[in-house]
Enzyme design. Structure first.
Site, mmCIF file in Angstrom:
data_model
loop_
_atom_site.group_PDB
_atom_site.id
_atom_site.type_symbol
_atom_site.label_atom_id
_atom_site.label_comp_id
_atom_site.label_asym_id
_atom_site.label_seq_id
_atom_site.Cartn_x
_atom_site.Cartn_y
_atom_site.Cartn_z
ATOM 1 N N GLU A 1 7.684 -17.643 4.379
ATOM 2 C CA GLU A 1 8.989 -18.275 4.655
ATOM 3 C C GLU A 1 9.468 -17.979 6.071
ATOM 4 O O GLU A 1 10.660 -18.010 6.347
ATOM 5 C CB GLU A 1 10.053 -17.815 3.649
ATOM 6 C CG GLU A 1 9.966 -18.581 2.354
ATOM 7 C CD GLU A 1 11.315 -18.764 1.702
ATOM 8 O OE1 GLU A 1 12.252 -19.226 2.372
ATOM 9 O OE2 GLU A 1 11.410 -18.451 0.509
HETATM 10 C C1 LIG Z 1 0.734 -15.108 1.070
HETATM 11 C C2 LIG Z 1 1.361 -16.119 1.966
HETATM 12 C C3 LIG Z 1 2.143 -17.122 1.426
HETATM 13 C C4 LIG Z 1 2.728 -18.077 2.222
HETATM 14 N N1 LIG Z 1 3.489 -19.052 1.652
HETATM 15 C C5 LIG Z 1 4.033 -20.014 2.412
HETATM 16 C C6 LIG Z 1 4.814 -21.063 1.835
HETATM 17 O O1 LIG Z 1 5.005 -21.097 0.621
HETATM 18 N N2 LIG Z 1 5.330 -22.017 2.629
HETATM 19 C C7 LIG Z 1 5.126 -21.979 3.980
HETATM 20 O O2 LIG Z 1 5.623 -22.861 4.673
HETATM 21 N N3 LIG Z 1 4.400 -21.006 4.554
HETATM 22 C C8 LIG Z 1 3.839 -20.035 3.816
HETATM 23 N N4 LIG Z 1 3.088 -19.051 4.391
HETATM 24 C C9 LIG Z 1 2.846 -19.116 5.838
HETATM 25 C C10 LIG Z 1 3.853 -18.258 6.557
HETATM 26 O O3 LIG Z 1 5.049 -18.950 6.623
HETATM 27 C C11 LIG Z 1 3.265 -17.963 7.954
HETATM 28 O O4 LIG Z 1 2.171 -17.090 7.782
HETATM 29 C C12 LIG Z 1 4.348 -17.317 8.819
HETATM 30 O O5 LIG Z 1 5.349 -18.250 9.135
HETATM 31 C C13 LIG Z 1 3.792 -16.729 10.084
HETATM 32 O O6 LIG Z 1 3.025 -17.677 10.798
HETATM 33 P P1 LIG Z 1 1.573 -17.286 11.301
HETATM 34 O O7 LIG Z 1 0.826 -16.646 10.162
HETATM 35 O O8 LIG Z 1 0.978 -18.465 11.979
HETATM 36 O O9 LIG Z 1 1.838 -16.124 12.344
HETATM 37 P P2 LIG Z 1 2.123 -16.289 13.897
HETATM 38 O O10 LIG Z 1 3.061 -17.441 14.142
HETATM 39 O O11 LIG Z 1 0.805 -16.289 14.615
HETATM 40 O O12 LIG Z 1 2.909 -14.928 14.166
HETATM 41 C C14 LIG Z 1 2.264 -13.686 14.459
HETATM 42 C C15 LIG Z 1 3.313 -12.722 15.000
HETATM 43 O O13 LIG Z 1 3.904 -13.258 16.195
HETATM 44 C C16 LIG Z 1 5.299 -13.370 16.031
HETATM 45 N N5 LIG Z 1 5.809 -14.594 16.626
HETATM 46 C C17 LIG Z 1 5.240 -15.845 16.612
HETATM 47 N N6 LIG Z 1 6.011 -16.712 17.261
HETATM 48 C C18 LIG Z 1 7.080 -16.031 17.701
HETATM 49 C C19 LIG Z 1 8.239 -16.370 18.440
HETATM 50 N N7 LIG Z 1 8.466 -17.621 18.868
HETATM 51 N N8 LIG Z 1 9.152 -15.400 18.716
HETATM 52 C C20 LIG Z 1 8.954 -14.146 18.312
HETATM 53 N N9 LIG Z 1 7.853 -13.755 17.621
HETATM 54 C C21 LIG Z 1 6.953 -14.675 17.313
HETATM 55 C C22 LIG Z 1 5.536 -13.382 14.539
HETATM 56 O O14 LIG Z 1 6.840 -12.899 14.221
HETATM 57 C C23 LIG Z 1 4.457 -12.460 14.025
HETATM 58 O O15 LIG Z 1 4.857 -11.120 14.109
HETATM 59 C C24 LIG Z 1 2.506 -18.046 3.625
HETATM 60 C C25 LIG Z 1 1.732 -17.029 4.173
HETATM 61 C C26 LIG Z 1 1.157 -16.080 3.382
HETATM 62 C C27 LIG Z 1 0.306 -14.997 4.014
#
Ligand SMILES: Cc1cc2nc3c(=O)[nH]c(=O)nc-3n(C[C@H](O)[C@H](O)[C@H](O)COP(=O)(O)OP(=O)(O)OC[C@H]3O[C@@H](n4cnc5c(N)ncnc54)[C@H](O)[C@@H]3O)c2cc1C
Length: 281
Positions: free
Chosen positions: A124
């Protein structure tokens, strides 16, 4: 709580039992249980108040009230998502600690709660993404107007606590004032610096979210104290009400009091957080 009542280890420091006793007799175990209780009750109260505002934003008869509730609810969303989920990790981690070595192995299930809690700060939207929302859309976009309107509401609770006048109400009021003032200073910092120094503002975005979430949860517990004291006085469910009063005071003195420190990190600490060159990491 069940394990702390059952596990026997060491004599109590106050000599109240002259033999090894259940660990709930040790002050630090009580502190951990109080911390778990205070975070849980504070975050639940904050989420409930946000949900009530959502209902009022959709169903209240008066258009202005609907608008005010919508703005309040929108401000609360990143706090409910970001602060509650981060604090669930703290609570689950303390749950492991209360279990000692038994918490780290799998039999009790305590470690499973900790692993499950970790995903809450990622799915989320990560905590930082919630914090970006708080800084950008919820604070800077309206120049802090909604944030300041909420601070004014909190000031009214402070006045009610002063009027109530009990030792607990005064203790909570003192911490609520300090936290609300810290929040207002950070709102000024965010709105004043976001154009000129965006890195300085955004490096403090998660601490700002933690400060605001801490304050909103502490504010709700302060409100619950006001009600619980009145009901306890009237003789209603006094054990439950006394537990509410003690929990609100604990939250104020052990958790809400972190707010001024977070203000200092945000307002004075941006330089050290951003100074290290990328290739020095
Ligand atoms: C078990 C599980 C269930 C999930 N369920 C859902 C769901 O039901 N619906 C859904 O939509 N998504 C879901 N997700 C996806 C989840 O929303 C994303 O994993 C999450 O938003 C983080 O994105 P990312 O993994 O691409 O990490 P990244 O975007 O690569 O982030 C990596 C790190 O960089 C930081 N970061 C990235 N961009 C910025 C920024 N602009 N400013 C500051 N810090 C930043 C993040 O805070 C984090 O610490 C799920 C993920 C998992 C693991």
């Amino acid at each position: 709580m069940a394990y702390a009542r059952e596990r026997v280890q060491s004599r109590p420091v106050d000599g109240s039992i002259n033999a090894s006793a259940p660990i709930i007799h040790h002050p630090d175990v009580k502190r951990m249980l109080m911390t778990m209780r205070a975070y849980t009750e504070g975050c639940r109260a904050m989420a409930t108040v946000a949900a009530a505002a959502y209902d009022a934003a959709h169903h209240h008869a008066d258009a202005d009230t609907r608008k005010q509730n919508q703005a309040f609810y929108e401000f609360m969303v990143p706090l409910v998502k970001g602060y509650s989920t981060e604090m669930s990790l703290e609570v689950a981690s303390l749950g492991v600690q209360v279990h000692g070595g038994m918490g780290f192995i799998e039999e009790t299930g305590a470690a499973q709660y900790l692993r499950d809690a970790k995903i809450l700060t990622i799915y989320e939207g990560t905590t930082a993404i919630q914090a970006n929302d708080l800084v950008g859309r919820k604070t800077a976009r309206d120049s802090g107007q909604v944030a300041k309107a909420i601070a004014a509401q909190i000031e009214k609770t402070e006045a009610e606590l002063a009027r109530q006048g009990s030792a607990a109400a005064r203790a909570v009021g003192k911490r609520l004032t300090a936290a609300r003032e810290a929040f207002a200073e950070v709102v000024d910092f965010v709105t004043g610096q976001i154009k000129e120094s965006p890195n300085a503002v955004f490096v403090g975005s998660v601490p700002y979210l933690m400060l605001a979430g801490n304050l909103m949860a502490g504010w709700q517990l302060a409100r619950s104290l006001l009600v619980a004291e009145a009901l306890a006085k009237a003789g209603t469910d006094t054990d439950f009400m006394n537990a509410k009063i003690i929990t609100a005071r604990f939250y104020a003195q052990h958790i809400l009091n972190k707010a001024p420190g977070l203000r200092d990190s945000i307002v004075d600490g941006a330089e050290s957080a951003t100074a290290l060159a990328l290739d020095a990491f």
